[in-house]
Design a protein around this motif. Structure first.
Motif, PDB file in Angstrom:
ATOM      1  N   HIS A   1       5.514 -31.782  -5.770  1.00 16.84           N
ATOM      2  CA  HIS A   1       4.452 -31.225  -6.604  1.00 16.84           C
ATOM      3  C   HIS A   1       4.745 -31.291  -8.098  1.00 16.84           C
ATOM      4  N   VAL A   2       5.895 -31.798  -8.479  1.00 10.92           N
ATOM      5  CA  VAL A   2       6.225 -31.909  -9.897  1.00 10.92           C
ATOM      6  C   VAL A   2       6.568 -33.361 -10.219  1.00 10.92           C
ATOM      7  N   GLU A   3       6.400 -33.705 -11.483  1.00  9.70           N
ATOM      8  CA  GLU A   3       6.703 -35.076 -11.917  1.00  9.70           C
ATOM      9  C   GLU A   3       8.201 -35.341 -11.911  1.00  9.70           C
ATOM     10  N   SER A   4       8.988 -34.333 -12.204  1.00  7.76           N
ATOM     11  CA  SER A   4      10.443 -34.483 -12.227  1.00  7.76           C
ATOM     12  C   SER A   4      10.948 -34.888 -10.854  1.00  7.76           C
ATOM     13  N   ARG A   5      11.970 -35.736 -10.838  1.00  5.63           N
ATOM     14  CA  ARG A   5      12.486 -36.246  -9.569  1.00  5.63           C
ATOM     15  C   ARG A   5      13.644 -35.370  -9.095  1.00  5.63           C
TER      16      ARG A   5
ATOM     17  N   THR B   1       9.377 -30.189  -4.815  1.00  5.07           N
ATOM     18  CA  THR B   1       9.722 -31.607  -5.006  1.00  5.07           C
ATOM     19  C   THR B   1       8.513 -32.539  -5.045  1.00  5.07           C
TER      20      THR B   1
ATOM     21  N   SER C   1      12.676 -33.031 -18.700  1.00  9.47           N
ATOM     22  CA  SER C   1      12.000 -34.055 -19.503  1.00  9.47           C
ATOM     23  C   SER C   1      12.990 -34.997 -20.170  1.00  9.47           C
TER      24      SER C   1
ATOM     25  N   SER D   1       7.207 -42.340  -4.746  1.00 15.34           N
ATOM     26  CA  SER D   1       8.135 -42.618  -5.840  1.00 15.34           C
ATOM     27  C   SER D   1       7.813 -43.947  -6.496  1.00 15.34           C
TER      28      SER D   1
END
Length: 367
Positions: free
Chosen positions: A123-127, A121, A103, A367
C-alpha cells in the motif's frame, strides 16, 4: 540495477530497545547485519525504540529513535489472538519515521515480526522487505505472510527452510541463514567443562528438559539468558536438586562467548519451531558441540555426528544418551562449520543480493 552502494532503512523489533535483550535473536541478527553491510559500503538508517544503541559507530549508520510502548510479542499470544496495538505504541511510530526516511533510500528492511509492516507493504510506494524472524505462531501472521507471498514473494526472506515451510508460499523460499562477527568468538578446545544452555527463559525454550538431563547426570547446568517468566524459572529450579542450575543471566557477547566456550556441550531443547537458533551457532563458534532436539532451525544447522547430535524432539532419554557422547565431536569441526556457513560477511552478501533482486522489475509483478 547498478551496483552502486545502496541506502537502506532498517526497522528494528518493537518489542524492546536494542541492547536490552528483549528482542532475543533479532537483536544479534540486526547487529551482525549492520556491521556486515557497513563493510560492504552501504549507507544505513537504523530506526529503533528510544533507549536503543547502534551496534556500529560509523558515519555510514544513522540511528533514529522514537518513543512508545513496547509491542506485545506474538510469541506469547494465543494462536487465534487478534492483532493488538497498545495505546501510545512504538510500532506505528517506528513506521512513521521509517516511511519519512524512505524517500532518500532504496529500500526498507523490517526485522519485526508484526502484521502492520506486512500490511503496509503493498500500500505504500516505498519498497519494504521483511526478514521473517519466527515460524508459525499466529493465524493472523500466517495470513499476512501468505498474502504478501501472493503479492510479491521476493519481499520475504527466511533464516532456514524449516522455518519457511511453516508458511503458505507460492515459490521456493529465499533463505539467507544468519551470520556472526566471528572475531568476537574464541575457539576453546577443552572438553571437561560443565553443561550449558542459553536462550530466553520462557516455556517455548524447554529449559526443563535440559535441567532434568543435567540432574540425571549429576552435573551443573549453566544457564544464560533473560528470564522472561519468573514463575516458570522457579518451577524448573524446584524440580531438580539444589545447585543443578547456575543462573548466569543475560550477558553481552564478549562475556557470553568466554563463559560458554568453557562448556563441554550446549543443550538446545526448543518446544517450538525455532526459525534459526543463534545460540547454537554461538556455541559452535566457540567449538562447543550442541546436543539438540531435531526441530526447527537447529535441526537444519547442526550436522549430526560432526558438530553435535540431533535427537527426537522431547525425548529426554535420547538427549541424555547423546550428551554422554559429546566428547566424540571434534571442536575444531564445530568452528569450521560456522566459518563456512554463518559468517557476518556471508550474511551481509546474501541479504544485499536478496534486496537487489527484489528491486529489479519483473514482468507480471507490481514491482
Amino acid at each position: 540495477m547498478s551496483d552502486r552502494p545502496l541506502t537502506l532503512v532498517l526497522v528494528s523489533t518493537p518489542v524492546g530497545q536494542l541492547g536490552s535483550g528483549r528482542g532475543g535473536g533479532v537483536e544479534l541478527t540486526l547487529a551482525s547485519l549492520v556491521q556486515g553491510l557497513v563493510q560492504r559500503g552501504l549507507h544505513l538508517h537504523l530506526v529503533a525504540p528510544d533507549g536503543s544503541c547502534s551496534p556500529v559507530q560509523s558515519a555510514q549508520v544513522t540511528l533514529h529513535t522514537v518513543p512508545g510502548v513496547d509491542q506485545p510479542s506474538w510469541q506469547h499470544a494465543e494462536r487465534d489472538s487478534p492483532m493488538r496495538i497498545p495505546q501510545d505504541a512504538v510500532l506505528p511510530r517506528l513506521w512513521t519515521c521509517a516511511l519519512e526516511l524512505a524517500s532518500d533510500a532504496d529500500a526498507l528492511i523490517n526485522f519485526g515480526y508484526d502484521w502492520l509492516p506486512m500490511w503496509l507493504t503493498p500500500h505504500v510506494e516505498s519498497r519494504i522487505f521483511h526478514l521473517v524472524s519466527m515460524g508459525s505462531v499466529s493465524a493472523v501472521m500466517d495470513g499476512a505472510v501468505a498474502d504478501l507471498a501472493r503479492w510479491d514473494q521476493r519481499r520475504l526472506a527466511f533464516h532456514t527452510r524449516r522455518q519457511a515451510s511453516d508458511f503458505d508460499l507460492v515459490e521456493p523460499p529465499e533463505v539467507v541463514g544468519n551470520g556472526f562477527d566471528l572475531s568476537r568468538y574464541e575457539l576453546k578446545l577443552g572438553t571437561d567443562g560443565p553443561l550449558g544452555w542459553a536462550g530466553r527463559v520462557a516455556p517455548e525454550k524447554g529449559l526443563e528438559d535440559a535441567a532434568a538431563v543435567a540432574a540425571r547426570l549429576g552435573e551443573t547446568l549453566r544457564v544464560w539468558g533473560l528470564v522472561e517468566d519468573n514463575a516458570y524459572a522457579r518451577r524448573i529450579e524446584s524440580a531438580v536438586p539444589a545447585g543443578t542450575i547456575e543462573w548466569c543471566g543475560f550477558k553481552p557477547t564478549s562475556e557470553l562467548q568466554r563463559e560458554l566456550g568453557g562448556c563441554r556441550a550446549l543443550l538446545n531443547t526448543p518446544k517450538w519451531n525455532e526459525a534459526y537458533g543463534n545460540v547454537v551457532v554461538e556455541a559452535l563458534a566457540c567449538g562447543v558441540p550442541v546436543i539438540a532436539y531435531d526441530r526447527g532451525g537447529p535441526g537444519e544447522i547442526i550436522q549430526n555426528g560432526e558438530t553435535g547430535w540431533l535427537v527426537p524432539p522431547d525425548d529426554r532419554d535420547a538427549l541424555e544418551q547423546a550428551t554422554l557422547r559429546a566428547s566424540s565431536i571434534d571442536r575444531q569441526a564445530c568452528r569450521g562449520w560456522v566459518e563456512r556457513c554463518a559468517s557476518q560477511e556471508g550474511l551481509a552478501a546474501r541479504v544485499e543480493a536478496w534486496i537487489r533482486r527484489g528491486l529489479t522489475p519483473v514482468d507480471g509483478t507490481i514491482s
